[in-house]
Scaffold this motif. Structure first.
Motif, PDB file in Angstrom:
ATOM      1  N   LEU A 239       0.832  -1.202   0.000  1.00 55.43           N
ATOM      2  CA  LEU A 239       0.000   0.000   0.000  1.00 55.43           C
ATOM      3  C   LEU A 239       0.867   1.253   0.000  1.00 55.43           C
ATOM      4  O   LEU A 239       0.613   2.202  -0.758  1.00 55.43           O
ATOM      5  N   ALA A 240       1.892   1.285   0.840  1.00 59.65           N
ATOM      6  CA  ALA A 240       2.799   2.436   0.871  1.00 59.65           C
ATOM      7  C   ALA A 240       3.424   2.649  -0.505  1.00 59.65           C
ATOM      8  O   ALA A 240       3.574   3.781  -0.976  1.00 59.65           O
ATOM      9  N   ARG A 241       3.778   1.561  -1.171  1.00 60.78           N
ATOM     10  CA  ARG A 241       4.391   1.623  -2.493  1.00 60.78           C
ATOM     11  C   ARG A 241       3.481   2.345  -3.494  1.00 60.78           C
ATOM     12  O   ARG A 241       3.902   3.265  -4.195  1.00 60.78           O
ATOM     13  N   TRP A 242       2.219   1.942  -3.531  1.00 62.76           N
ATOM     14  CA  TRP A 242       1.296   2.507  -4.526  1.00 62.76           C
ATOM     15  C   TRP A 242       0.839   3.906  -4.152  1.00 62.76           C
ATOM     16  O   TRP A 242       0.625   4.753  -5.024  1.00 62.76           O
TER      17      TRP A 242
ATOM     18  N   LEU B  77       4.002  -2.417 -10.964  1.00 70.13           N
ATOM     19  CA  LEU B  77       4.451  -1.049 -10.721  1.00 70.13           C
ATOM     20  C   LEU B  77       5.166  -0.504 -11.958  1.00 70.13           C
ATOM     21  O   LEU B  77       4.984   0.665 -12.326  1.00 70.13           O
ATOM     22  N   LYS B  78       5.949  -1.329 -12.600  1.00 69.19           N
ATOM     23  CA  LYS B  78       6.630  -0.930 -13.836  1.00 69.19           C
ATOM     24  C   LYS B  78       5.609  -0.557 -14.910  1.00 69.19           C
ATOM     25  O   LYS B  78       5.757   0.450 -15.608  1.00 69.19           O
ATOM     26  N   LYS B  79       4.550  -1.360 -15.032  1.00 71.46           N
ATOM     27  CA  LYS B  79       3.507  -1.074 -16.005  1.00 71.46           C
ATOM     28  C   LYS B  79       2.803   0.243 -15.689  1.00 71.46           C
ATOM     29  O   LYS B  79       2.459   1.010 -16.594  1.00 71.46           O
ATOM     30  N   ALA B  80       2.624   0.536 -14.399  1.00 68.16           N
ATOM     31  CA  ALA B  80       1.992   1.794 -14.000  1.00 68.16           C
ATOM     32  C   ALA B  80       2.857   2.981 -14.419  1.00 68.16           C
ATOM     33  O   ALA B  80       2.360   3.983 -14.937  1.00 68.16           O
TER      34      ALA B  80
END
Length: 345
Positions: free
Chosen positions: A188-191, A223-226
């Motif tokens: 969650l922190a990551r996003w 995350l890379k795709k985002a």
């Protein structure tokens, strides 16, 4: 700074994902639904629900909140593989009563499920997720809080059909600055930090957050795709025009709100100096207060409507497609067509 992920635009030209238009274009489309599923599971992991495997996006039209509203659009409304409905709202500016607004939207979505010959037992849970670019709760430092309908003393749930999540961006950034976050192990922190990299209100870019997430993205395919989708979105001319128009509208509304509050403060100070705030009957004081509030609301509504028209006019002059202008401005198709006719004449 040389980027491993951004191939089209530099970091400082990325859209601010806390602006609803940019957030919806990245997280609210079928082509990117895999990253939306990951994001939703990160938010809901503490709720004890089964992991979401898939989602489909629903129509986001809703009834107007006020008489003046032509329409009201939810930001993202998705239905999960378990048939739970999830409404994601992102608010850049604190201009609404967010708690009541969230309950209002929740109730509309919950009630809309009821069809002829259905039983109440068939109504499915509705989950509200609110991402805010401001602090809402003064009694906690947690950036993510969740709420259910529970018994007052035993704190056991009455039902699982009602669930609210509030995520406050300033608290998240404060936690980051104090080194309280571990995006390597906290999904969650990551996003959420992804949303915090670019801050167009303060004209700031957090390069340290980007550098950390860039390294994580080398191992996290979603995350890379985002990042890649964000890069492409920020390099598409028509999308950039629509985003900049929406950003200007949001900042203008924020400025109008501050101006109205300043004028109200000045009016109160003048009233005190003139002695009007003292020695009057309660009824007359209440009348003045109602008048000030009504004037403030009217001024804000007029400013918002003017901002929508100005946005649409600028996009029309840039040659942006009518459907996109309707989507980003909040005006009806008929209003935009009328404006286009006026410009052509």
């Amino acid at each position: 700074m040389r980027s491993k992920l951004l191939k089209r635009v530099p970091l400082n030209r990325l859209m601010d994902l806390k602006i609803d238009y940019a957030f919806k274009q990245l997280f609210g489309t079928e082509k990117n639904k895999e990253i939306t599923v990951v994001f939703l599971n990160a938010v809901l992991q503490r709720s004890g629900r089964e992991s979401i495997k898939d989602i489909s996006f629903m129509n986001t039209e809703a009834g107007g909140e006020y008489e003046e509203d032509k329409r009201s659009r939810l930001d993202i409304l998705a239905v999960t593989n378990n048939n739970e409905k999830v409404n994601i709202e992102i608010q850049f500016t604190n201009k609404y009563d967010m708690i009541k607004r969230s309950i209002y939207y929740w109730s509309g979505i919950y009630r809309s499920q009821m069809k002829q010959k259905m039983s109440y037992h068939e109504l499915q849970p509705v989950i509200a997720i609110n991402i805010m670019n401001f602090n809402l709760f003064l009694n906690t430092d947690q950036f993510h809080t969740s709420y259910h309908l529970c018994e007052d003393n035993g704190h056991f749930k009455l039902t699982d059909v009602m669930e609210f999540h509030f995520l406050e961006m300033p608290k998240l950034i404060n936690d980051w600055k104090q080194e309280k976050l571990d995006p390597w192990n906290d999904t969650l922190a990551r996003w959420m930090l992804l949303l915090g990299i670019v801050d167009h209100r303060s004209k700031k870019v957090y390069e340290d957050i980007y550098k950390e997430l860039e390294e994580i993205a080398m191992k996290d395919e979603n995350l890379k795709k985002a990042f890649q989708g964000w890069d492409l979105l920020s390099a598409t001319q028509e999308e950039v025009l629509a985003y900049e128009a929406r950003l200007k509208q949001v900042l203008d509304e924020e400025s109008a709100k501050r101006e109205a509050e300043l004028r109200e403060k000045e009016a109160k100070e003048k009233a005190l100096k003139d002695g009007h705030a003292q020695g009057h009957a309660l009824g007359r004081e209440e009348g003045r207060e109602e008048g000030r509030e009504e004037g403030k609301q009217i001024g804000l509504l007029e400013g918002i409507e003017k901002g929508k028209l100005e946005m649409a006019r600028n996009l029309l002059l840039e040659g942006v497609q009518l459907e996109l202008i309707v989507r980003v401005s909040g005006l009806s198709k008929e209003e935009v067509e009328k404006l286009r006719t006026e410009l052509n004449n």
